[in-house]
Design a protein around this motif. Structure first.
Motif, short mmCIF file in Angstrom:
data_model
loop_
_atom_site.label_atom_id
_atom_site.label_comp_id
_atom_site.label_asym_id
_atom_site.label_seq_id
_atom_site.Cartn_x
_atom_site.Cartn_y
_atom_site.Cartn_z
N ASP A 67 0.81 -1.22 0.00
CA ASP A 67 0.00 0.00 0.00
C ASP A 67 0.84 1.26 0.00
O ASP A 67 0.43 2.29 -0.54
N VAL A 68 2.03 1.20 0.60
CA VAL A 68 2.84 2.40 0.72
C VAL A 68 3.29 2.92 -0.64
O VAL A 68 3.61 4.10 -0.79
N TYR A 69 3.31 2.06 -1.67
CA TYR A 69 3.71 2.47 -3.01
C TYR A 69 2.53 3.00 -3.83
O TYR A 69 2.70 3.40 -4.97
N GLN A 70 1.34 3.00 -3.24
CA GLN A 70 0.15 3.38 -4.00
C GLN A 70 -0.51 4.64 -3.47
O GLN A 70 -1.61 4.97 -3.88
N ARG A 71 0.16 5.33 -2.58
CA ARG A 71 -0.40 6.57 -2.10
C ARG A 71 0.68 7.64 -2.04
O ARG A 71 1.86 7.34 -1.89
N THR A 72 0.26 8.84 -2.16
CA THR A 72 1.17 9.98 -2.08
C THR A 72 0.95 10.67 -0.76
O THR A 72 -0.14 11.16 -0.48
N GLU A 73 1.99 10.65 0.07
CA GLU A 73 1.88 11.26 1.38
C GLU A 73 2.57 12.62 1.37
O GLU A 73 3.65 12.76 0.82
N PRO A 74 1.97 13.62 1.95
CA PRO A 74 2.65 14.92 2.00
C PRO A 74 3.92 14.85 2.81
O PRO A 74 3.95 14.22 3.87
N GLU A 75 4.98 15.43 2.28
CA GLU A 75 6.26 15.45 2.97
C GLU A 75 6.27 16.55 4.03
O GLU A 75 6.00 17.71 3.72
N PRO A 76 6.53 16.23 5.29
CA PRO A 76 6.60 17.28 6.30
C PRO A 76 7.78 18.20 6.05
O PRO A 76 8.85 17.76 5.66
N ARG A 77 7.56 19.48 6.26
CA ARG A 77 8.65 20.44 6.05
C ARG A 77 9.58 20.43 7.23
O ARG A 77 9.23 20.09 8.35
N SER A 78 10.81 20.79 6.94
CA SER A 78 11.82 20.82 7.98
C SER A 78 11.52 21.97 8.94
O SER A 78 11.07 23.03 8.52
N PRO A 79 11.74 21.76 10.26
CA PRO A 79 11.49 22.85 11.21
C PRO A 79 12.33 24.08 10.86
O PRO A 79 13.51 23.97 10.56
N GLY A 80 11.70 25.20 10.92
CA GLY A 80 12.41 26.44 10.67
C GLY A 80 12.41 26.87 9.21
O GLY A 80 12.85 27.98 8.89
N ARG A 81 11.95 25.97 8.29
CA ARG A 81 11.92 26.37 6.88
C ARG A 81 10.65 27.18 6.61
O ARG A 81 9.59 26.88 7.15
N PRO A 82 10.73 28.16 5.75
CA PRO A 82 9.54 28.98 5.46
C PRO A 82 8.52 28.17 4.70
O PRO A 82 8.84 27.33 3.89
N GLU A 83 7.26 28.45 4.99
CA GLU A 83 6.18 27.76 4.28
C GLU A 83 5.99 28.37 2.90
O GLU A 83 6.30 29.52 2.69
#
Length: 447
Positions: free
Chosen positions: A431-447
């Motif tokens: 299942d892990v190859y069949q979904r797109t998960e949002p990548e968490p941003r690194s702490p301190g990086r601008p959104e």
């Protein structure tokens, strides 16, 4: 075939050791299974050799390795002992599979993407250069001879490393396993280049040209998709024989033959030829060629040896330091510096101690290290015996240290492995190859 590769959203943090596509993950899993079995056979061959060489029947072990089955082959330099046939002949099969593997990696594997290739390539380069420097530095500090063996601690034995992983029951995440496999393949390419350039004593141009012609004809037939095995196998053997007669180590012919095999399919072809040949020859390489070579190469006699004096020998210290310290620091340090330079982060669930464990596994340099040791110092020499003892000791020390580091995280590895293999819809693709998960941003990086 669908790729099933998770696509990170724009602006996502770059991560090292991420999962590859599902076809690539399936290929890596198949290779690792075969190499793990081969690693067990390699260990068995080495143990039998050590026990026999240190038993009351040690003389028969040495006589077996020196036995020349075809003394009439002197005209083509084929009057080789069984030990030499194992190193020059059987290891050519091993390097043929390496050539197929490299071609596949560069055409359809992870090495085709520079962003994914840069990590294992940089790590492999660091893991080759630093051990050689450590080797030379230790010899210089101890005032010893033996600089010809500078390349001994450069290579990683993937079969041995995977056998250790199987013994300690570690379920490394797919990203780290793929990294270890790719790093070992690049290592092997570097090793065969070093052997061809630095360990060729003399060069005979006419046999070399004949070898290249035979290999070119082999390549032409496979590119034309002519599976005439009654012609391909003799051409491959002829290329090996002439390469050996040229003065270049005959295993180079195996890599060149592997490079000629096409990886991509044409319309109507059911299977890639490189994949087909790899499927046929990898079990021979992992199950026969490498274990038999280990049997003939690992039999160092320690009876009557002053072990205290042995561990003080400069060559022994240089090899052990190169494998244990040089390899680990080279792989770990180059990857760490690359991550700092590119501001990349490790994939979710992976920590720097995990990479340290993999880097220590890279210090298991059994097969190719023993081969380079024989080329540098000869077979049956006193220094050659020291090299065998040092390679065994360095590989064992690296394996033990890697086991200590990796077993501390086994619970986490099992949890990641379960997540990577869960297939709730039972469609054959986790299942892990069949979904797109949002990548968490690194702490301190601008959104």
């Amino acid at each position: 075939m669908p790729d099933h590769r998770p696509v990170p959203p724009p602006g996502a943090v770059r991560r090292f050791f991420q999962r590859s596509s599902w076809p690539e993950a399936r290929y890596v899993a198949t290779v690792l299974r075969t190499e793990t079995v081969g690693g067990g056979l390699l260990l068995l061959g080495a143990v039998i050799a050590l026990v026999w060489a240190n038993s009351p029947w040690a003389a028969s072990y040495g006589a077996l390795g020196r036995y020349v089955p075809w003394p009439g082959g002197a005209a083509l330099h084929l009057d080789l002992s069984l030990g030499a046939w194992a190193a020059d002949g059987l290891l050519a099969i091993f390097f043929f599979v390496v050539g197929l593997e490299l071609k596949r990696e560069f055409v359809v594997g992870d090495l085709r993407d520079p962003r994914r290739a840069v990590v294992p390539v940089v790590a492999a380069l660091g893991g080759m250069v630093l051990p050689a420097l450590v080797y030379v530095a230790v010899l210089a500090a101890r005032g010893g001879a033996g600089y010809a063996g500078w390349a001994i601690p450069m290579a990683t034995d993937i079969a041995f490393a995977l056998a250790i992983l199987a013994l300690i029951g570690s379920h490394l995440p797919h990203g780290l396993r793929a990294f270890l496999l790719t790093l070992a393949v690049v290592d092997d390419l570097g090793a065969i280049g070093v052997i061809a350039v630095f360990y060729t004593d003399h060069l005979e141009p006419v046999p070399l040209l004949g070898a290249l012609l035979a290999i070119a004809l082999f390549g032409l037939l496979v590119q034309l998709r002519r599976p005439w095995w009654w012609l391909l196998i003799p051409l491959g053997v002829l290329g090996w024989v002439l390469m050996h007669a040229s003065g270049i180590h005959a295993t180079v012919a195996g890599v060149l033959l592997g490079f000629t095999v096409p990886v991509l399919t044409r319309p109507g072809e059911p299977r890639r030829m490189a994949e087909h040949l790899e499927h046929r020859w990898r079990p021979v390489s992992a199950g026969v060629a490498v274990p038999v070579f280990a049997f003939f190469a690992a039999g160092v006699t320690l009876r009557g040896t002053d072990l205290g004096a042995l561990v003080r020998e400069p060559v022994v210290l240089a090899i052990v330091a190169g494998l244990v310290v040089g390899k680990a620091l080279g792989i770990f340090g180059s990857t760490y510096l690359l991550s700092r330079f590119t501001r990349a982060e490790l994939d979710q669930g992976i920590r720097w101690p995990d990479l340290l464990g993999v880097a220590l596994l890279g210090g298991i340099g059994f097969t190719v290290s023993l081969l380079i040791g024989e080329l540098a110092f000869g077979t049956g020499t006193e220094t050659g015996g020291l090299v065998k003892a040092a390679v065994l000791a360095g590989s064992l020390a690296s394996a033990l240290l890697a086991s200590v580091v990796l077993t501390r995280r086994n619970v986490t590895y099992r949890r990641l492995h379960e997540a990577e293999t869960r297939d709730e819809d039972a469609d054959g693709v986790p299942d892990v190859y069949q979904r797109t998960e949002p990548e968490p941003r690194s702490p301190g990086r601008p959104e």
